[in-house]
Design an enzyme around this catalytic site. Structure first.
Site, PDB file in Angstrom:
ATOM      1  N   ASP A  53      50.797  -1.290  42.664  1.00  0.00           N
ATOM      2  CA  ASP A  53      49.375  -1.220  42.340  1.00  0.00           C
ATOM      3  C   ASP A  53      48.574  -0.937  43.605  1.00  0.00           C
ATOM      4  O   ASP A  53      48.855  -1.495  44.669  1.00  0.00           O
ATOM      5  CB  ASP A  53      48.926  -2.533  41.694  1.00  0.00           C
ATOM      6  CG  ASP A  53      47.529  -2.445  41.130  1.00  0.00           C
ATOM      7  OD1 ASP A  53      46.570  -2.600  41.907  1.00  0.00           O
ATOM      8  OD2 ASP A  53      47.384  -2.233  39.915  1.00  0.00           O
ATOM      9  N   ASP A  60      45.610   3.007  38.294  1.00  0.00           N
ATOM     10  CA  ASP A  60      46.124   2.969  39.675  1.00  0.00           C
ATOM     11  C   ASP A  60      47.465   2.268  39.758  1.00  0.00           C
ATOM     12  O   ASP A  60      47.855   1.772  40.812  1.00  0.00           O
ATOM     13  CB  ASP A  60      45.107   2.280  40.595  1.00  0.00           C
ATOM     14  CG  ASP A  60      44.845   0.830  40.183  1.00  0.00           C
ATOM     15  OD1 ASP A  60      45.161   0.475  39.029  1.00  0.00           O
ATOM     16  OD2 ASP A  60      44.321   0.061  41.008  1.00  0.00           O
TER      17      ASP A  60
END
Length: 641
Positions: A516, A559
């Site tokens: 992430d 993301d």
């Protein structure tokens, strides 16, 4: 992009949506769906619809991913109405139907049908899509209960006539595909009536009626080139499938009459002679001859062989009657001399127009192992080699030996073996095989049965080769689009998870990690979404470099990324891999974000030998590790047992 710009451009129908606009809008929609606010549904639906109309496949896949998130938001919050949820389901159904994915389509069709209180048009749309799968035996059984709903909609007097016709056509297709003869007969009359009012919309239904039932619905219709090509396809089908049986005059004379003024006379004569040849009824033959004479205006001077056959049939029909002239008897005798050659010419005339789509066509006589070239070229003829003493089958095998790529050779030669053709056909009228050759690239070889004996065994077949390189290219493009995250170029979530699950099922152990980007929202807010896109593309490049080619690297969405590194089963080795990734991240130079410190939080879990962990459990472990890593500053890795 501001919300005002989004709204203005989305509803500006005078201009085509740009790729830049769609990318920016998709990012806004993605954030709206993930937040659960669902404030941009109206704009989303408009953009989605325009992308479909403008056939922007790449953008469609991204918008489909957003559609899934809106559905999840609808299930978790009360901010999306039932009508809006129904529209989201319809978008998913349209997407999966376009991807030829019946199982996924049926899942959302059933979900929509289970929603209460939707407008009838929603349910009707779902049922129409469901009926498109009636030819799939695994799906067809699920369609029958919903046919009654469609019949109810047919009685809705508020529907436009064209919509009612479409409903009747859907039912006809369903009844034919599901072999529901009684129900079909009940609705056939209504189709005839409604088709007369909408002549442009039902030619495909005519095709299916001809092919599957041997009947025809006919109305006066403006004939287009598309209609003519469909008609020609029908003619080939019936010649290849040898299905002409009863009531030929009721079936084909109206069809021939419909196209008589729109096609070359010689071609129409050839088709009619095929029907005459195949008809078993003398009266039907006479009707077809009279169509040739009265409707097409042929004369004995121009078509003496046709008239010779006509006289012979008349004599047979009026056997014992004394009013036949000696000239007519002589015509009958002459016909017997030319009958075999005439039949062969009729077959060639009836199918010669198809040669345009094939690189070669050959007519095989299976009884004496001979062939006749209907379309060929000098290369094929030279590869056939010496013809004296060499059978037709071996000649064409020689052609294939000279053209086919080595990896397909064995399969192609087996396909070409005429001694096993009847067994492989197994009652079918055609079989095909795809392969690559040195000259034409991807090809599809096809055997088509044109003549059978009294026992139903093929005696003549056409062997045709069609180049399908463009089709294969389209299939490859669709496969790429369905498996790839179009922003980053790595696998998308659906494909990445599917490949990982397959590896685990096969017992390929390894490390799964979820990665992430820290503070990604700040990047978007500070530098803009285009800068955020550059960050995501750069991270994907780092993943590709850090992991091996046989590892699975994919984007989860937003993301978040994931990777499955096979055969990495210890933390010591795993740390080296992730540290290599961190090193690439630290070395990144992304002008769009200037000196913003880019960092990644990573969670990892192992699928070890002798374990029975499933993918969902492994994912949850790695994801929880990512959550723990986010509590620390900078690049961080957390292992979870």
């Amino acid at each position: 992009m501001t919300l005002e710009e989004l709204n203005r451009i989305a509803f500006d129908y005078d201009s085509q949506l740009s790729t830049e606009f769609i990318d920016s809008a998709t990012t806004l929609f993605d954030e709206d769906a993930e937040s659960g606010d669902c404030l941009l549904l109206e704009e989303y639906r408009e953009v989605y619809y325009r992308v479909i109309v403008e056939t922007n496949d790449a953008s469609l896949h991204r918008l489909h991913a957003v559609n899934q998130k809106y559905i999840i938001a609808a299930q978790e919050t009360d901010k999306i109405s039932t009508n809006d949820l129904g529209l989201l389901y319809i978008r998913n159904i349209e997407y999966y139907v376009s991807m030829h994915a019946p199982v996924e389509s049926m899942r959302y069709i059933n979900a929509l049908l289970d929603l209460q209180g939707l407008p009838d048009a929603y349910y009707m749309t779902a049922i129409e899509y469901m009926l498109s799968f009636t030819e799939d035996p695994a799906i067809a059984a699920f369609c029958i209960p919903y046919i009654e709903r469609l019949k109810e909609y047919m009685q809705d007097d508020t529907l436009p006539e064209r919509t009612k016709l479409q409903n009747v056509m859907n039912l006809v297709e369903a009844y034919i595909s599901l072999d529901m003869a009684k129900e079909y007969k009940e609705i056939r009359g209504e189709l005839v009536e409604r088709a007369g009012n909408q002549p442009n919309d039902y030619l495909q239904t005519i095709s299916r009626l001809l092919v599957l039932e041997g009947d025809i619905v006919l109305a006066k219709a403006p004939i287009t080139e598309e209609h003519i090509e469909t008609f020609r396809d029908l003619m080939l089908h019936f010649r290849a499938d040898n299905e002409i049986s009863q009531n030929t005059n009721d079936i084909f004379i109206p069809l021939l009459n419909l196209f008589a003024d729109h096609m070359p006379a010689n071609e129409m004569v050839a088709y009619t002679r095929l029907f005459i040849e195949d008809s078993s009824s003398t009266s039907e033959k006479i009707d077809l001859f009279e169509f040739l004479i009265d409707r097409l205006g042929i004369t004995e001077e121009n078509y003496p062989k046709v008239f010779a056959e006509y006289y012979r049939v008349l004599r047979e029909y009026h056997r014992g009657v004394e009013d036949f002239t000696k000239q007519e008897i002589r015509n009958e005798i002459n016909f017997h001399r030319i009958n075999q050659e005439e039949k062969k010419n009729a077959v060639k005339d009836g199918i010669s127009y198809l040669a345009a789509i094939y690189v070669s066509m050959h007519l095989f006589n299976l009884k004496d192992d001979t062939l006749e070239a209907l379309k060929t070229n000098s290369n094929i003829e030279s590869l056939r080699g010496r013809k004296d003493g060499v059978g037709a089958n071996e000649q064409m095998k020689n052609v294939m030996r000279g053209l086919v790529l080595p990896q397909y050779m064995e399969t192609v030669l087996e396909f070409m073996d005429l001694s096993t053709l009847s067994k492989r056909l197994d009652g079918r009228k055609t079989i095909t095989l795809e392969y690559e050759d040195r000259v034409n690239g991807w090809c599809c070889a096809r055997f088509i049965v044109t003549t059978v004996d009294d026992f139903g065994e093929p005696t003549e077949v056409i062997f045709a080769v069609e180049p399908i390189g463009a089709q294969k290219k389209r299939e490859e493009q669709l496969r790429f689009l369905s498996e790839t995250d179009l922003l980053t170029g790595i696998r998308n979530r659906g494909n990445g998870e599917a490949v990982t699950k397959t590896m685990m099922f096969k017992g390929i152990h390894g490390m799964f990690c979820v990665l992430d980007v820290d503070h990604f929202k700040s990047i978007n807010d500070t530098y803009g979404h285009s800068a955020g896109d550059e960050v995501l593309k750069s991270i994907a490049d780092c993943l590709r470099k850090a992991f091996r080619d046989n590892d699975v690297v994919f984007r989860l969405g937003g993301d978040e990324f994931a990777a499955y590194a096979q055969n990495i089963l210890s933390e010591k080795v795993a740390v080296k891999v992730i540290n290599r990734f961190f090193k690439f991240i630290d070395e990144l130079v992304i002008p769009e974000i200037k000196d913003f410190p880019l960092a990644m939080s990573v969670g990892a879990a192992f699928f070890k030998e002798n374990e029975t962990t499933d993918f969902d459990t492994l994912y949850k472990k790695a994801d929880s590790g990512t959550y723990q890593s986010k509590k620390r500053v900078g690049n961080s890795l957390t292992f979870v047992d």
